[in-house]
Design a protein around this motif. Structure first.
Motif, mmCIF file in Angstrom:
data_model
loop_
_atom_site.group_PDB
_atom_site.id
_atom_site.type_symbol
_atom_site.label_atom_id
_atom_site.label_comp_id
_atom_site.label_asym_id
_atom_site.label_seq_id
_atom_site.Cartn_x
_atom_site.Cartn_y
_atom_site.Cartn_z
ATOM 1 N N THR A 52 33.276 -9.514 24.400
ATOM 2 C CA THR A 52 32.088 -9.735 25.428
ATOM 3 C C THR A 52 30.960 -10.510 24.626
ATOM 4 N N LEU A 53 30.856 -10.328 23.179
ATOM 5 C CA LEU A 53 29.918 -11.034 22.428
ATOM 6 C C LEU A 53 30.209 -12.425 22.510
ATOM 7 N N LEU A 54 31.537 -12.761 22.537
ATOM 8 C CA LEU A 54 31.896 -14.199 22.680
ATOM 9 C C LEU A 54 31.683 -14.847 23.987
ATOM 10 N N ILE A 55 31.755 -14.037 24.962
ATOM 11 C CA ILE A 55 31.417 -14.586 26.403
ATOM 12 C C ILE A 55 29.843 -14.659 26.479
ATOM 13 N N ILE A 56 29.107 -14.028 26.015
ATOM 14 C CA ILE A 56 27.758 -14.284 25.937
ATOM 15 C C ILE A 56 27.317 -15.344 25.346
ATOM 16 N N TYR A 57 27.908 -15.468 23.973
ATOM 17 C CA TYR A 57 27.811 -16.679 23.330
ATOM 18 C C TYR A 57 28.243 -17.956 24.125
ATOM 19 N N ILE A 116 28.403 -18.471 27.331
ATOM 20 C CA ILE A 116 27.475 -18.776 28.407
ATOM 21 C C ILE A 116 25.959 -19.097 27.981
ATOM 22 N N ILE A 117 25.670 -18.644 26.869
ATOM 23 C CA ILE A 117 24.453 -19.322 26.137
ATOM 24 C C ILE A 117 24.829 -20.640 25.999
ATOM 25 N N LEU A 118 25.807 -21.086 25.252
ATOM 26 C CA LEU A 118 26.029 -22.398 24.862
ATOM 27 C C LEU A 118 26.232 -23.149 26.053
ATOM 28 N N MET A 119 26.832 -22.558 27.079
ATOM 29 C CA MET A 119 27.000 -23.309 28.262
ATOM 30 C C MET A 119 25.659 -23.824 28.890
ATOM 31 N N VAL A 120 24.938 -23.123 28.770
ATOM 32 C CA VAL A 120 23.340 -23.153 29.487
ATOM 33 C C VAL A 120 22.910 -24.430 28.424
ATOM 34 N N LEU A 121 23.029 -24.298 27.359
ATOM 35 C CA LEU A 121 22.464 -25.086 26.379
ATOM 36 C C LEU A 121 23.287 -26.590 26.248
ATOM 37 N N SER A 122 24.420 -26.524 26.721
ATOM 38 C CA SER A 122 25.291 -27.683 26.531
ATOM 39 C C SER A 122 24.794 -29.268 27.087
ATOM 40 N N PRO A 123 23.694 -29.177 28.296
ATOM 41 C CA PRO A 123 23.263 -30.544 28.539
ATOM 42 C C PRO A 123 22.206 -30.972 27.302
ATOM 43 N N TRP A 124 21.543 -30.163 26.878
ATOM 44 C CA TRP A 124 20.519 -30.199 25.769
ATOM 45 C C TRP A 124 21.149 -30.608 24.511
ATOM 46 N N THR A 156 37.982 -19.480 26.070
ATOM 47 C CA THR A 156 39.143 -19.025 26.294
ATOM 48 C C THR A 156 39.726 -17.884 25.378
ATOM 49 N N MET A 157 39.261 -18.000 24.044
ATOM 50 C CA MET A 157 39.462 -16.801 23.244
ATOM 51 C C MET A 157 38.894 -15.450 23.685
ATOM 52 N N ALA A 158 37.558 -15.702 24.263
ATOM 53 C CA ALA A 158 36.828 -14.515 24.755
ATOM 54 C C ALA A 158 37.711 -13.950 25.976
ATOM 55 N N ILE A 159 38.068 -14.524 26.709
ATOM 56 C CA ILE A 159 38.937 -14.072 27.857
ATOM 57 C C ILE A 159 40.338 -13.549 27.536
ATOM 58 N N ILE A 160 40.634 -13.869 26.488
ATOM 59 C CA ILE A 160 42.206 -13.297 25.984
ATOM 60 C C ILE A 160 41.546 -12.020 25.516
ATOM 61 N N LEU A 161 40.527 -11.966 24.471
ATOM 62 C CA LEU A 161 40.199 -10.521 23.945
ATOM 63 C C LEU A 161 39.806 -9.672 24.745
ATOM 64 N N LEU A 162 39.037 -10.174 25.976
ATOM 65 C CA LEU A 162 38.645 -8.924 27.079
ATOM 66 C C LEU A 162 39.734 -8.650 27.837
ATOM 67 N N SER A 163 40.881 -9.292 27.914
ATOM 68 C CA SER A 163 42.238 -8.815 28.588
ATOM 69 C C SER A 163 42.959 -7.645 27.555
ATOM 70 N N LEU A 164 42.552 -7.556 26.267
ATOM 71 C CA LEU A 164 43.195 -6.714 25.523
ATOM 72 C C LEU A 164 42.787 -5.296 25.680
ATOM 73 N N PRO A 165 43.552 -4.346 25.437
ATOM 74 C CA PRO A 165 43.053 -2.805 25.770
ATOM 75 C C PRO A 165 42.262 -2.470 24.730
ATOM 76 N N ASN A 166 42.181 -2.895 23.531
ATOM 77 C CA ASN A 166 41.378 -2.119 22.109
ATOM 78 C C ASN A 166 39.850 -2.540 22.742
ATOM 79 N N VAL A 167 39.111 -1.374 22.320
ATOM 80 C CA VAL A 167 37.783 -1.399 22.778
ATOM 81 C C VAL A 167 37.233 -2.427 21.765
#
Length: 792
Positions: A593-598, A600-608, A575-586
């Motif tokens: 973006t780093l949090l989104i990647i993190y 997604i990786i965590l989501m893939v690993l979540s069953p394990w 959720t925080m990653a989505i909020i940060l991506l919506s802000l104009p600051n580069v």
């Protein structure tokens, strides 16, 4: 908890397929102990809530909300009353109920059943419901991606054929976990009863027919009763004897006291005991011949008198004298047996040995030989012969006369001869076996017990109102040092179809009565209706209406702590990653973006991560007794409770006569599925159509030791009472509850590990019966369901 390997239904294959340890060729099985593989078919899982769409499923408000009405109902023969442990009263018509451990009330019995039994409900008198999967959502999610993998193949690792479906299920699970893992709902639940089994809130309010303590007897104050279980006094000398006179003159029956008064002496009062059977002597002519034989025997023995039942037991006191003959024998000089051809000689009994064997088949003749004076030969006189006695050594009598049970009877003779002393428990056990192998013309229902009574030191007074069981139970109370009856209640008869009998001591587990130790359990009294009042039991209720989530503990590790933190932060970080991506600051977007990647990786690993968090070995778990009717594969049972096939549960090795086990390559005892034995599989199939009074198949799931036990019973036992120990395990009596009389009726006896003794709470005095009568039944459409109400 004990660590367990993954379990599955297994069968032998290959050249040794027919050599199962239960197929009769133990030698071949021993040469190849581990030739076992998984069957081709997967475990059958219950349909669960799919049954709610069945036309026969009924809906109600209270749990279980979905159930099926019984096919049979009890005929309405009256209204009955029950008083529970809190003093509340319930009145209603007869039906199947149990004592709820939740509120102490008698609740209607609902039994969960496997699908094929739930769908065939014609022979049931109690409600049935279907089996539900109760495992927590997190557990199901953790196991679902791997649910199709066979853990007994490829060392439990997925094969190439498993990966496509595994990847698809993994993706779906990852998405679902992301939505639910941050919810406040915990996967763990709190322990119930401190982790112990559910208690049995039972109290018996009635009186016993005979109590150990006089103060507890149903007698008004001032009544003349001095003993709770009155004991008969021993007879120091016989009341009547037949005294010899001149040779050729018949003996004179006379009171012993009168003879002593007349001759002013007891020193010469010596007599023989003349034993006979009414099958051979029952007319006046027969009795004349009997007296002639007795006269000759007494003169040959050099005594002054003889005792014979036809003349020395006057009619006015015959009932009292019959049950005191044992004292007459003990005081005799020697034993003489008179035999002859029976009047109706249908079996051509025409030799001395055949006549003796007929004589020896009677109940009352058995103790006469045992109690005959030690070290003296038994003289046998044959009617119609030259009256030269046949002399038989007492220690040879069993082999010659009691051929049917000579090996047992000889032990008793040796005991009374002083050659091989038995304990009282061994004496009673062997004597009961012999007495019930013999015939009798019943005078009182307790005749077998009264015959046994003569062999023991303490003898209760004869009560004509006693049933056979009550007579035996009073005898056991009077001679209670070896806790005979306490041991006997823990015996499970070998043949489950035979009605329970107090003299049946053939144990289904092969144990002898003296192998069973009734520790801290005692008989407080004998009930009015062939029951006993047992005190000191530990007890646990059985939950039949459904499984329920099981509280458990695991060893805390840094891996589980890190996995828990990562999973709980998954949704907030995303959720925080989505909020940060919506802000104009580069820079903010880069962090997003780093949090989104993190994420997604965590989501893939979540069953394990979820499996790491919630799977693994239990170090402790809530103790439950779950029950269901029928048979399910152990993997299916584990899946319904814990959400997947994790190898935590296994079958018991020796908890039931239906349990099965084998030796593995390391010499270890390994339990396996009982239905691999064709005989057990046939019982399972037969029980699917069982009706009232017939044996059914039930499964007891014990989460305390993470096992399942298959057993037979006529009715589902609603509780288990721990009443004894044997062979390094505790014996627990499975009881159904007759609420109309407050009686627990024994349905089966199982075995459980001693380590779980302290996990059961003690219960006060329990009224236990052994032969529950079948209440008349009819189709439910004719009689309708029973109704009742709680009385305040």
């Amino acid at each position: 908890m004990h660590s367990n390997n993954a379990q599955a239904s297994v069968y032998e294959v290959g050249p040794y397929a027919a050599a199962s340890p239960y197929n009769g060729d133990a030698a071949v099985a021993e040469r190849n102990p581990d030739q076992w593989v998984v069957p081709q078919n997967e475990p059958v899982y219950p349909k669960g809530y799919a049954h709610i769409f069945s036309p026969w499923t009924t809906v109600k408000w209270a749990f279980p909300s979905f159930y099926r009405k019984p096919g049979l109902g009890y005929q309405k023969l009256g209204h009955y009353r029950h008083r529970d442990v809190f003093g509340r009263e319930w009145t209603g018509e007869y039906d199947d109920r149990y004592i709820s451990s939740w509120d102490g009330k008698v609740s209607k019995l609902v039994v969960q059943a496997v699908d094929d039994i739930y769908e065939n409900n014609t022979g049931s008198t109690y409600r049935r419901t279907f089996i539900r999967n109760v495992s927590p959502l997190f557990m199901r999610l953790a196991n679902w991606p791997f649910s199709h993998i066979d853990y007994t193949k490829n060392d439990g690792k997925p094969t190439s054929d498993d990966y496509p479906l595994l990847c698809l299920k993994w993706f779906v699970t990852s998405c679902v976990i992301s939505l639910v893992i941050s919810s406040p709902s915990p996967a763990q639940i709190d322990a119930r009863n401190g982790g112990n089994y559910d208690p049995v809130p039972y109290q018996y309010y009635g009186y016993a027919k005979v109590s150990k303590n006089l103060l507890e007897m149903d007698r008004p104050r001032g009544h003349g009763l001095k003993q709770a279980n009155p004991v008969a006094e021993r007879v120091l000398r016989t009341r009547y004897l037949c005294f010899l006179r001149e040779k050729g003159t018949p003996a004179m029956p006379m009171k012993v006291d009168d003879w002593i008064s007349q001759y002013k002496s007891e020193h010469n009062l010596s007599y023989i005991f003349v034993a006979y059977t009414a099958e051979q002597f029952n007319t006046q002519e027969d009795f004349r011949d009997l007296h002639q034989m007795a006269d000759v025997a007494a003169r040959n023995a050099g005594v002054t008198a003889y005792w014979v039942g036809c003349s020395c037991m006057p009619d006015d006191q015959i009932e009292e004298d019959v049950y005191r003959i044992c004292d007459v024998i003990r005081g005799a000089h020697s034993l003489t047996i008179a035999v002859g051809c029976p009047p109706s000689n249908a079996y051509e009994i025409n030799t001395a040995d055949l006549m003796l064997q007929q004589w020896g088949r009677r109940v009352w003749t058995f103790p006469e030989v045992l109690l005959a004076p030690a070290g003296k030969e038994i003289s046998v006189y044959v009617r119609g012969s030259d009256l030269n006695p046949l002399l038989i050594a007492k220690n040879q009598f069993a082999a010659r006369v009691w051929q049917g049970d000579a090996h047992v009877a000889r032990q008793l003779i040796d005991h009374y001869e002083g050659n091989l002393i038995l304990s009282q428990l061994e004496l009673v056990t062997l004597a009961l076996e012999c007495l019930h192998n013999r015939d009798t013309t019943q005078y009182l229902p307790g005749d077998h017990s009264y015959a046994l009574m003569g062999l023991l030191r303490v003898r209760p007074q004869v009560d004509p109102t006693d049933s056979a069981f009550q007579a035996f139970a009073r005898l056991s109370l009077a001679n209670g040092s070896d806790q005979l009856l306490e041991r006997l209640v823990c015996v499970l008869p070998k043949n489950p179809d035979q009605p329970w009998s107090w003299h049946t001591m053939d144990d289904a587990y092969g144990a002898k009565l003296w192998d069973i130790l009734p520790q801290e359990v005692g008989i407080a009294g004998v009930g009015e209706d062939d029951s006993i009042i047992l005190d000191g039991c530990r007890a646990a209720n059985v939950r039949w209406k459904s499984f329920t989530p099981v509280a458990n503990t695991r060893q805390p590790t840094w891996k589980r702590t890190l996995a828990n933190l990562m999973l709980r932060l998954l949704l907030p970080v995303f959720t925080m990653a989505i909020i940060l991506l919506s802000l104009p600051n580069v820079r903010t977007r880069l962090i997003g973006t780093l949090l989104i990647i993190y994420s997604i990786i965590l989501m893939v690993l979540s069953p394990w991560l979820l499996r790491m968090l919630y799977l693994g070995k239990f170090w402790g778990q809530q103790c439950w007794f779950f029950g269901f009717e029928g048979y399910m594969d152990i993997e299916a049972i584990e899946t319904q409770i814990f959400g997947g096939r994790l190898g935590r549960m296994q079958w018991t090795a020796a908890a039931s006569p239906l349990s099965r086990h084998r030796r593995n390559e390391h010499g270890e005892c390994i339990p396996y599925d009982p239905t691999q034995d064709p005989a057990v599989a046939a019982l399972v199939q037969k029980a699917k159509k069982a009706g009232p009074g017939e044996q059914r198949i039930f499964t007891l799931v014990d989460t305390g030791n993470m096992t399942a036990t298959l057993f037979q019973a006529e009715r589902p036992p609603t509780c288990f009472l721990m009443a004894g120990s044997e062979g390094g395990m505790k014996r627990i009596i499975g009881c159904s509850y007759d609420w109309t009389s407050g009686t627990m009726y024994r349905e089966t006896v199982l075995r459980i590990g001693t380590e779980f003794e302290d996990m059961m709470t003690r219960v006060g005095r329990v009224k236990i019966g052994f032969n529950r009568k079948q209440h008349p039944v009819a189709p439910l459409a004719q009689v309708g369901e029973a109704i009742g109400q709680e009385m305040k």
